[in-house]
Design a protein around this motif. Structure first.
Motif, PDB file in Angstrom:
ATOM      1  N   THR A 143      11.030  21.920 -35.859  1.00 44.32           N
ATOM      2  CA  THR A 143      11.914  21.408 -34.812  1.00 44.32           C
ATOM      3  C   THR A 143      11.144  21.201 -33.503  1.00 44.32           C
ATOM      4  OG1 THR A 143      12.645  23.533 -33.962  1.00 44.32           O
ATOM      5  CG2 THR A 143      13.908  22.628 -35.797  1.00 44.32           C
ATOM      6  N   TYR A 144       9.955  21.796 -33.412  1.00 47.28           N
ATOM      7  CA  TYR A 144       9.091  21.546 -32.253  1.00 47.28           C
ATOM      8  C   TYR A 144       8.090  20.424 -32.549  1.00 47.28           C
ATOM      9  CZ  TYR A 144      10.674  25.886 -30.029  1.00 47.28           C
ATOM     10  OH  TYR A 144      11.421  26.876 -29.433  1.00 47.28           O
ATOM     11  N   GLY A 145       8.290  19.749 -33.665  1.00 49.96           N
ATOM     12  CA  GLY A 145       7.442  18.609 -33.994  1.00 49.96           C
ATOM     13  C   GLY A 145       6.158  18.971 -34.718  1.00 49.96           C
ATOM     14  N   ALA A 146       5.969  20.231 -35.085  1.00 52.63           N
ATOM     15  CA  ALA A 146       4.744  20.599 -35.799  1.00 52.63           C
ATOM     16  C   ALA A 146       4.909  20.325 -37.292  1.00 52.63           C
ATOM     17  CB  ALA A 146       4.439  22.078 -35.574  1.00 52.63           C
ATOM     18  N   SER A 147       3.827  19.919 -37.944  1.00 50.55           N
ATOM     19  CA  SER A 147       3.901  19.619 -39.382  1.00 50.55           C
ATOM     20  C   SER A 147       3.089  20.625 -40.168  1.00 50.55           C
ATOM     21  CB  SER A 147       3.307  18.248 -39.695  1.00 50.55           C
ATOM     22  OG  SER A 147       3.863  17.304 -38.835  1.00 50.55           O
ATOM     23  N   LYS A 148       3.607  20.954 -41.325  1.00 54.97           N
ATOM     24  CA  LYS A 148       2.919  21.927 -42.180  1.00 54.97           C
ATOM     25  C   LYS A 148       1.770  21.254 -42.936  1.00 54.97           C
ATOM     26  CE  LYS A 148       3.666  25.164 -45.853  1.00 54.97           C
ATOM     27  NZ  LYS A 148       4.522  25.913 -46.672  1.00 54.97           N
ATOM     28  N   VAL A 149       0.618  21.898 -42.974  1.00 55.87           N
ATOM     29  CA  VAL A 149      -0.463  21.409 -43.835  1.00 55.87           C
ATOM     30  C   VAL A 149      -0.842  22.526 -44.804  1.00 55.87           C
ATOM     31  CG1 VAL A 149      -1.431  19.694 -42.250  1.00 55.87           C
ATOM     32  CG2 VAL A 149      -2.201  22.067 -42.084  1.00 55.87           C
ATOM     33  N   ASN A 150      -1.403  22.117 -45.931  1.00 51.16           N
ATOM     34  CA  ASN A 150      -1.731  23.122 -46.951  1.00 51.16           C
ATOM     35  C   ASN A 150      -3.202  23.507 -46.959  1.00 51.16           C
ATOM     36  OD1 ASN A 150       0.922  23.360 -47.873  1.00 51.16           O
ATOM     37  ND2 ASN A 150       0.690  21.450 -49.025  1.00 51.16           N
TER      38      ASN A 150
END
Ligand code: SAM
Ligand code: SF4
Length: 418
Positions: free
Chosen positions: A26-33
């Motif tokens: 919701t803060y615009g951060a994206s998950k990476v693996n």
């Protein structure tokens, strides 16, 4: 901003990492693996055994190396170790930017957002991902003070969360496509919120339309009630699986562990559960090499494992934890002997598991389809066994499938839709 999150430890930590991830989205951060693709590296830690803490230290070593070449990366440590030895971590790993202990975990997203200058934006509000199975925490902390366990020290007093909030959260998850909910607490049997106890909470959850399955863990043998066993027998959405940690079958050791039940009580529960829910899978935790555990004490546990035939088990070598009562008892089982006992339990349990899964070949199992990868569905039986299903497609996700079991390996079954 990309974040990478490494989670060590139990389902509760996984649940907290998932929630933190959603909040960061919701803060615009994206998950990476992949750690190397991250601007924010988060480590969610566990203090239950010394080994889990060693794992965290070696991860932090790798994260620090990465940060040397990528100095703008932020390193965040959260969870039980952050609570227990946050300042020590900071001293040893100078490049750690933020520490958030387990008692403050609800503020982790806000603190990370502050650290990384992330802004909450309605544009970033994301739909919860289409997970079929989700964890829902119903309790925090623990008041039981088993003599070996660090959890009451790092997670604090036992508190039951608001039942209405749990029902609301679960309904929302189901609206977003979730079909199975796993309720989490250190001792779900002692859940109590106003007029709700654990059984009534589950009964209320079972009325949610579209929710297909309910599981829960962990059950403490001292508090498992007849009411709950009866509910497991009658409520069709409740899966036929229970995780009931035995720890030891020696009454002397159970007493020293402060578990507050005897082996006879434990066996009685196993019998009641098997009468009430004939296809139930009972899984357990066992500690070997607890202070004062003689060969005879261990033999009692080994014999119990052989006789009870658990659906699966986790076996741990006793690890002394700071502040716990057992840490003051002489840790007098030599490491080699602990390793031997660990191996014997594991070998016996693997043998039993292989026999159980082999007996399922040729049967038809009702499974819930959870994931799909390369055209193969990953599903689970009501007893909690993983089944890989051929001949299925994306549209089967979230559905109950009847599967003919063709092949079995120790931890998984393989079959076709019928
Ligand atoms: N609340 C759950 C219960 O009472 O069974 C268990 C929670 S604990 C985090 C998970 C398992 O870790 C325990 O059941 C126990 O077998 C194991 N464990 C906890 N402390 C340990 C220690 N000091 N050494 C070895 N195993 C430990
Ligand atoms: Fe630890 Fe015992 Fe509490 Fe489980 S019930 S978390 S083993 S103190």
């Amino acid at each position: 901003m990309n974040y990478f999150i490494e989670t060590i430890g139990c389902q509760m930590n996984m649940c907290e990492s998932d929630k933190l991830g959603l909040a960061l989205s919701t803060y615009g951060a994206s998950k990476v693996n992949i750690l190397q693709e991250a601007n924010i590296v988060i480590l969610n830690t566990c203090s239950v055994r010394a080994q889990s803490e060693q794992k965290a230290f070696s991860f932090l070593g790798r994260a620090e190396e990465f940060k040397q070449d990528n100095p703008n990366t932020k390193i965040v440590v959260i969870g039980c170790m952050a609570e227990r030895i946050g300042s020590k971590i900071k001293r040893r790993f100078k490049s750690v930017d933020l520490i958030v202990g387990s008692k403050d975990i609800d503020n982790a997203a806000l603190k990370i957002a502050d650290l990384c200058n992330l802004y909450d934006s309605s544009f970033n509000k994301i739909e919860d991902s289409q997970n079929i199975v989700r964890y829902v925490t119903i309790m925090r902390g623990c008041d039981n003070y088993c003599s070996y366990c660090v959890v009451p020290f790092v997670r604090g007093r036992e508190t039951s969360l608001n039942a209405l909030d749990i029902l609301k959260e679960s309904s929302l998850l189901v609206k977003n496509g979730v079909k199975e909910i796993m309720l989490l607490g250190q001792n779900v049997n002692s859940y109590r919120y106003k007029d709700f106890n654990f059984t009534s909470l589950v009964k209320n959850l079972a009325t949610i339309n579209g929710l297909e399955r309910i599981r829960f863990m962990t059950n403490h043998p001292k508090d498992l009630s007849d009411e709950l066993i009866e509910m497991m027998a009658t409520e069709s959405k409740v899966c036929s699986h229970i995780h009931l940690p035995m720890q030891s079958a020696s009454n002397k050791i159970l007493k020293a562990m402060n578990r507050k039940y005897s082996y006879e009580h434990y066996i009685d529960l196993v019998k009641k559960l098997r009468i009430a829910v004939p296809d139930i899978s009972i899984t357990t935790d066992i500690i070997v090499g607890f202070p004062g555990e003689t060969k005879e004490d261990f033999e009692e546990t080994f014999k119990a494992v052989k006789e009870i035939r658990f659906g699966g088990l986790y076996v741990f070598r006793y690890s002394p934890r700071p502040n716990t009562k057992a840490a003051n008892m002489p840790d007098n089982v030599p490491l080699e002997e602990k390793k031997r006992r660990h191996r014997l339990i594991l070998e016996e349990s693997n043998k039993i598991s292989i026999e159980i899964v082999a007996s399922m070949v040729g049967s038809v199992q009702q499974v819930l389809a959870e994931k799909i990868e390369n055209g193969v569905i990953e599903a689970r039986t009501r007893g909690g066994r993983k089944v890989f299903v051929k001949g299925s497609s994306e549209k089967d996700l979230g559905r109950h499938l009847n599967v003919s079991i063709k092949e079995a390996k120790i931890n998984s079954l393989f079959g076709n839709i019928i």
